[in-house]
Design a protein around this motif. Structure first.
Motif, PDB file in Angstrom:
ATOM      1  N   UNK A 128      -7.398  -3.804  -2.559  1.00 42.77           N
ATOM      2  CA  UNK A 128      -6.484  -3.259  -3.118  1.00 42.77           C
ATOM      3  C   UNK A 128      -5.022  -3.623  -1.879  1.00 42.77           C
ATOM      4  N   UNK A 129      -5.707  -2.361  -1.069  1.00 46.36           N
ATOM      5  CA  UNK A 129      -4.507  -2.379  -0.217  1.00 46.36           C
ATOM      6  C   UNK A 129      -3.502  -4.155  -0.022  1.00 46.36           C
ATOM      7  N   UNK A 130      -4.943  -4.971   0.421  1.00 44.37           N
ATOM      8  CA  UNK A 130      -4.301  -5.868   0.467  1.00 44.37           C
ATOM      9  C   UNK A 130      -3.121  -6.310  -0.185  1.00 44.37           C
ATOM     10  N   UNK A 131      -3.149  -6.806  -1.488  1.00 42.86           N
ATOM     11  CA  UNK A 131      -2.465  -6.715  -2.424  1.00 42.86           C
ATOM     12  C   UNK A 131      -1.058  -5.710  -2.453  1.00 42.86           C
ATOM     13  N   UNK A 132      -1.830  -4.279  -2.367  1.00 43.07           N
ATOM     14  CA  UNK A 132      -0.087  -4.035  -2.380  1.00 43.07           C
ATOM     15  C   UNK A 132       0.964  -3.899  -1.254  1.00 43.07           C
ATOM     16  N   UNK A 133       0.169  -3.730  -0.339  1.00 39.61           N
ATOM     17  CA  UNK A 133       0.895  -4.761   0.856  1.00 39.61           C
ATOM     18  C   UNK A 133       1.427  -6.143   0.631  1.00 39.61           C
ATOM     19  N   UNK A 134       1.357  -7.156  -0.008  1.00 36.47           N
ATOM     20  CA  UNK A 134       1.476  -8.035  -0.535  1.00 36.47           C
ATOM     21  C   UNK A 134       2.630  -8.185  -1.428  1.00 36.47           C
ATOM     22  N   UNK A 135       2.659  -7.408  -2.444  1.00 41.14           N
ATOM     23  CA  UNK A 135       3.250  -6.827  -3.262  1.00 41.14           C
ATOM     24  C   UNK A 135       4.532  -6.252  -3.002  1.00 41.14           C
ATOM     25  N   UNK A 136       4.610  -5.316  -1.853  1.00 41.56           N
ATOM     26  CA  UNK A 136       6.103  -4.410  -1.438  1.00 41.56           C
ATOM     27  C   UNK A 136       5.937  -5.343  -0.553  1.00 41.56           C
ATOM     28  N   UNK A 137       6.096  -6.542  -0.174  1.00 41.63           N
ATOM     29  CA  UNK A 137       6.357  -6.936   0.970  1.00 41.63           C
ATOM     30  C   UNK A 137       7.238  -8.006  -0.819  1.00 41.63           C
ATOM     31  N   UNK A 162       2.741 -15.784 -11.671  1.00 43.80           N
ATOM     32  CA  UNK A 162       1.560 -15.028 -10.812  1.00 43.80           C
ATOM     33  C   UNK A 162       2.620 -14.276  -8.629  1.00 43.80           C
ATOM     34  N   UNK A 163       3.794 -14.829  -8.806  1.00 45.84           N
ATOM     35  CA  UNK A 163       4.482 -14.091  -8.607  1.00 45.84           C
ATOM     36  C   UNK A 163       4.754 -12.740  -8.703  1.00 45.84           C
ATOM     37  N   UNK A 164       4.874 -12.404 -10.495  1.00 43.40           N
ATOM     38  CA  UNK A 164       5.412 -11.088 -10.763  1.00 43.40           C
ATOM     39  C   UNK A 164       4.369 -10.347 -10.561  1.00 43.40           C
ATOM     40  N   UNK A 165       2.847 -10.801 -10.767  1.00 43.42           N
ATOM     41  CA  UNK A 165       1.194  -9.947 -10.333  1.00 43.42           C
ATOM     42  C   UNK A 165       0.804  -9.526  -9.605  1.00 43.42           C
ATOM     43  N   UNK A 166       1.902  -9.621  -8.294  1.00 42.17           N
ATOM     44  CA  UNK A 166       1.885  -8.891  -7.438  1.00 42.17           C
ATOM     45  C   UNK A 166       2.995  -8.002  -6.870  1.00 42.17           C
ATOM     46  N   UNK A 167       4.136  -7.629  -8.240  1.00 42.88           N
ATOM     47  CA  UNK A 167       4.889  -6.687  -7.587  1.00 42.88           C
ATOM     48  C   UNK A 167       5.026  -5.616  -9.549  1.00 42.88           C
ATOM     49  N   UNK A 168       3.622  -4.997  -8.948  1.00 40.20           N
ATOM     50  CA  UNK A 168       3.059  -3.788 -10.191  1.00 40.20           C
ATOM     51  C   UNK A 168       3.759  -2.635  -9.640  1.00 40.20           C
ATOM     52  N   UNK A 173       7.050   1.638  -6.548  1.00 40.70           N
ATOM     53  CA  UNK A 173       6.963   2.808  -5.632  1.00 40.70           C
ATOM     54  C   UNK A 173       6.829   2.702  -4.226  1.00 40.70           C
ATOM     55  N   UNK A 174       6.392   2.212  -3.380  1.00 42.38           N
ATOM     56  CA  UNK A 174       5.596   2.063  -2.286  1.00 42.38           C
ATOM     57  C   UNK A 174       6.769   1.259  -1.896  1.00 42.38           C
ATOM     58  N   UNK A 175       7.327   0.668  -2.067  1.00 47.73           N
ATOM     59  CA  UNK A 175       9.177   0.170  -1.628  1.00 47.73           C
ATOM     60  C   UNK A 175       9.838   0.981  -1.730  1.00 47.73           C
ATOM     61  N   UNK A 176      10.563   2.119  -2.978  1.00 47.27           N
ATOM     62  CA  UNK A 176      11.665   2.486  -2.884  1.00 47.27           C
ATOM     63  C   UNK A 176      11.103   3.765  -1.175  1.00 47.27           C
ATOM     64  N   UNK A 177       9.553   3.929  -1.615  1.00 43.65           N
ATOM     65  CA  UNK A 177       9.281   5.300  -0.479  1.00 43.65           C
ATOM     66  C   UNK A 177       9.778   4.499   1.236  1.00 43.65           C
ATOM     67  N   UNK A 178       9.388   3.127   1.500  1.00 46.17           N
ATOM     68  CA  UNK A 178       9.461   2.568   2.374  1.00 46.17           C
ATOM     69  C   UNK A 178      11.203   2.601   3.057  1.00 46.17           C
ATOM     70  N   UNK A 179      12.094   2.281   1.701  1.00 42.67           N
ATOM     71  CA  UNK A 179      13.300   2.014   1.698  1.00 42.67           C
ATOM     72  C   UNK A 179      14.481   2.955   1.856  1.00 42.67           C
ATOM     73  N   UNK A 180      13.682   4.063   1.283  1.00 45.49           N
ATOM     74  CA  UNK A 180      14.744   5.270   1.644  1.00 45.49           C
ATOM     75  C   UNK A 180      14.891   5.488  -0.109  1.00 45.49           C
TER      76      UNK A 180
END
Length: 260
Positions: A128-137, A162-168, A173-180
């Motif tokens: 789950x951590x791996x997929x979240x990291x991949x999806x955020x990148x 298959x790309x969209x499956x990572x964009x959960x 939400x994770x990306x929004x926090x990462x990028x302010x």
């Protein structure tokens, strides 16, 4: 159409690349490996996949992989965003911790039912951590205008779905926090985590991430066989690695080697 992999070429002698060549992503060409950084690339034979049969675009004229107004070489000229490297360090630390727990379960062998549950719990937590990291990148690259072709290729998939499956929603939400950016509606904890990763505070235990990275370098690097293997590291990290290498080599030395 039969695809001949690089591994098969090396075995059959049909074609040979320089021993110190490293593949250039998306070009099918190689550049010489002139430093220890390049020689850190794993040298196993790549697995063959349907991606080997995908047509390669002419990257000399293809401009869909960069936002409008930026030339084709835009990303080659840009440094890697520190927020992304911190993201990888954070999740790699979490993933390593779950894998450690999973491995440790093997030392409690008197209850197979318990082992099944606890080991799979830890492994799926790591996944789950791996997929979240991949999806955020992936979401970050999408927002930067990276073309869908390259997203598919980097993720080693054939279809956009298959790309969209990572964009959960969690990755967004994770990306929004990462990028302010502001918190999405009905946000959970990952916006806060992303913010802390970017700031190297709170959820982000930067000192532990650095300790893990030093241990991984000491365990996997090709130093001293490759004298340049650590030259790309910051001086403080390199010093930690050089301190750990003799300790790990001593632990991994067999009685026969020690006698020699």
């Amino acid at each position: 159409m039969h695809v001949i992999t690089d591994c098969q070429r090396r075995v059959t002698g049909l074609a040979r690349k320089p021993n110190n060549a490293v593949p250039q992503p998306g070009t099918g060409q190689c550049r010489p490996a002139s430093s220890g950084r390049n020689r850190r690339v794993l040298r196993g034979c790549p697995r063959s996949s349907p991606l080997d049969r995908l047509p390669k675009p002419d990257v000399s004229t293809h401009t869909g992989d960069v936002p409008a107004g930026r030339d084709v070489d835009y990303f080659h000229k840009q440094p890697v965003p520190e927020a992304l490297t911190e993201l990888v360090r954070y999740h790699s630390h979490r993933i390593s911790k779950y894998l450690y727990f999973a491995m440790d379960e093997g030392h409690w062998r008197n209850d197979f039912a318990e082992w099944q549950a606890m080991t799979l719990y830890k492994l799926t937590d790591a996944m789950a951590q791996l997929r979240l990291m991949i999806g955020t990148i992936t979401a970050y690259l999408r927002d930067e205008g990276v073309d869908e072709y390259f997203l598919r290729r980097y993720l080693q998939v054939n279809e956009d779905r298959q790309v969209q499956e990572y964009l959960t929603p969690r990755a967004e939400e994770h990306l929004a926090g990462l990028t302010g950016k502001p918190e999405p509606e009905h946000t959970g904890v990952w916006h806060s985590v992303g913010s802390d990763i970017a700031a190297r505070t709170g959820w982000s235990a930067a000192d532990r991430h650095e300790a893990l990275e030093a241990a991984l370098h000491a365990h996997f690097c090709n130093y001293p066989d490759d004298a340049q293997a650590l030259d790309h590291l910051p001086s403080a990290l390199k010093e930690q690695v050089l301190t750990l290498i003799p300790l790990l080599r001593t632990v991994n030395t067999t009685p026969h080697e020690a006698a020699d």
